[in-house]
Design a protein around this motif. Structure first.
Motif, mmCIF file in Angstrom:
data_model
loop_
_atom_site.group_PDB
_atom_site.id
_atom_site.type_symbol
_atom_site.label_atom_id
_atom_site.label_comp_id
_atom_site.label_asym_id
_atom_site.label_seq_id
_atom_site.Cartn_x
_atom_site.Cartn_y
_atom_site.Cartn_z
ATOM 1 N N ASP A 66 0.858 -1.185 0.000
ATOM 2 C CA ASP A 66 0.000 0.000 0.000
ATOM 3 C C ASP A 66 0.895 1.236 0.000
ATOM 4 O O ASP A 66 1.387 1.670 1.039
ATOM 5 C CB ASP A 66 -0.910 -0.011 1.229
ATOM 6 C CG ASP A 66 -1.993 1.069 1.169
ATOM 7 O OD1 ASP A 66 -1.886 1.975 0.316
ATOM 8 O OD2 ASP A 66 -2.933 1.018 1.983
ATOM 9 N N ASP A 86 4.466 7.813 0.691
ATOM 10 C CA ASP A 86 3.849 7.373 1.938
ATOM 11 C C ASP A 86 3.550 5.883 1.839
ATOM 12 O O ASP A 86 2.960 5.427 0.851
ATOM 13 C CB ASP A 86 2.548 8.121 2.210
ATOM 14 C CG ASP A 86 2.754 9.624 2.331
ATOM 15 O OD1 ASP A 86 3.723 10.029 2.976
ATOM 16 O OD2 ASP A 86 1.940 10.376 1.759
ATOM 17 N N GLN A 88 1.870 2.549 3.912
ATOM 18 C CA GLN A 88 1.066 2.044 5.018
ATOM 19 C C GLN A 88 1.732 0.790 5.574
ATOM 20 O O GLN A 88 1.843 -0.225 4.885
ATOM 21 C CB GLN A 88 -0.358 1.753 4.560
ATOM 22 C CG GLN A 88 -1.105 2.972 4.047
ATOM 23 C CD GLN A 88 -1.195 4.078 5.087
ATOM 24 O OE1 GLN A 88 -1.526 3.822 6.246
ATOM 25 N NE2 GLN A 88 -0.905 5.303 4.679
ATOM 26 N N HIS A 114 2.222 4.064 14.902
ATOM 27 C CA HIS A 114 2.977 4.619 13.763
ATOM 28 C C HIS A 114 2.550 3.902 12.480
ATOM 29 O O HIS A 114 3.263 3.036 11.976
ATOM 30 C CB HIS A 114 4.475 4.461 14.001
ATOM 31 C CG HIS A 114 4.961 5.080 15.264
ATOM 32 N ND1 HIS A 114 5.154 6.442 15.402
ATOM 33 C CD2 HIS A 114 5.280 4.538 16.470
ATOM 34 C CE1 HIS A 114 5.577 6.707 16.620
ATOM 35 N NE2 HIS A 114 5.659 5.570 17.285
ATOM 36 N N GLU A 116 2.342 4.834 9.378
ATOM 37 C CA GLU A 116 2.961 5.189 8.107
ATOM 38 C C GLU A 116 4.480 5.271 8.187
ATOM 39 O O GLU A 116 5.042 5.622 9.225
ATOM 40 C CB GLU A 116 2.440 6.548 7.602
ATOM 41 C CG GLU A 116 1.052 6.515 7.010
ATOM 42 C CD GLU A 116 0.713 7.828 6.320
ATOM 43 O OE1 GLU A 116 -0.142 7.810 5.430
ATOM 44 O OE2 GLU A 116 1.309 8.879 6.662
ATOM 45 N N THR A 118 7.331 7.333 5.813
ATOM 46 C CA THR A 118 7.341 8.372 4.782
ATOM 47 C C THR A 118 8.750 8.675 4.304
ATOM 48 O O THR A 118 9.726 8.488 5.031
ATOM 49 C CB THR A 118 6.699 9.678 5.301
ATOM 50 O OG1 THR A 118 7.499 10.208 6.368
ATOM 51 C CG2 THR A 118 5.287 9.429 5.808
#
Length: 211
Positions: A66, A86, A88, A114, A116, A118
């Motif tokens: 994702d 980003d 997931q 947490h 994500e 990035t």
């Protein structure tokens, strides 16, 4: 990202105005300049993978499925190009539900707190040919550290649906402990269960907005 580092010599600032080295660079080709624009990462054709050494003797491979992000490619001033990604963390997949569950837990990624990971680019440079290096801020578990990714620009094409695409592949290495990923278990024969060094791989396909 494949545009990074090829500055147009007609627009590069002078040494007097920038205070930086202004060695001559090759003019940007029309094909390169034509890639200028905003791009959206296509998650169906993009993957971010990783490899960790397990029990000191084998490799465990996994990926995140994702992924979202954008690229800004600037053909007239490639160094102004940017990338934002980003990921997931709940989308982690190593082929084992039990192992994935452990990686999602507080021992590792703690996805409840947490969710994500990035990456935000801060710098890019040309290494010659289609090879580039992009540096940016990687955030995991709320900790942000610099990461450099060696990239190869795979080219651009219009797909059967009329989308203008660009593609990149790249690699990087990190020490997971630098991002607070410190869980481990000692082996009876010496060493640890999970390596600190993690190898990362990137396969990215992005679609030009309005194409």
């Amino acid at each position: 990202m494949g545009l990074f580092g090829r500055k147009n010599e007609t627009t590069a600032p002078s040494a007097a105005s920038s205070g930086t080295d202004t060695a001559a660079s090759a003019p940007v080709s029309p094909d390169l300049a034509a890639l200028t624009g905003e791009y959206t990462i296509d998650p169906a054709h993009t993957s971010i993978g990783f490899v960790a050494r397990h029990a000191m003797v084998t490799n465990v491979k996994g990926s995140f499925t994702d992924i979202a992000g954008t690229l800004h490619l600037d053909g007239s001033d490639p160094a102004a190009s940017t990338a934002s990604i980003d990921v997931q963390m709940a989308s982690i997949d190593t082929g084992s539900a039990d192992r994935d569950g452990h990686l999602k837990s507080a021992d590792f990624f703690d996805i409840e707190k947490h969710p994500e990971m990035t990456f935000r680019s801060t710098k890019a440079e040309a290494l010659g040919g289609d090879d580039y290096r992009i540096t940016g801020d990687l955030t995991i578990l709320g900790t942000t550290k610099p990461l450099s990714i060696d990239l190869e620009f795979n080219g651009s094409a219009k797909d059967p649906f009329g989308n203008e695409r660009v593609g990149f592949e790249g690699t990087a290495q990190i020490l997971r402990s630098e991002w607070g990923l410190t869980w481990n278990a000692a082996l009876e024969t010496g060493g640890v269960l999970v390596s600190d060094k993690i190898k990362l791989s990137f396969d990215i396909s992005a679609i030009k907005s309005g194409s």
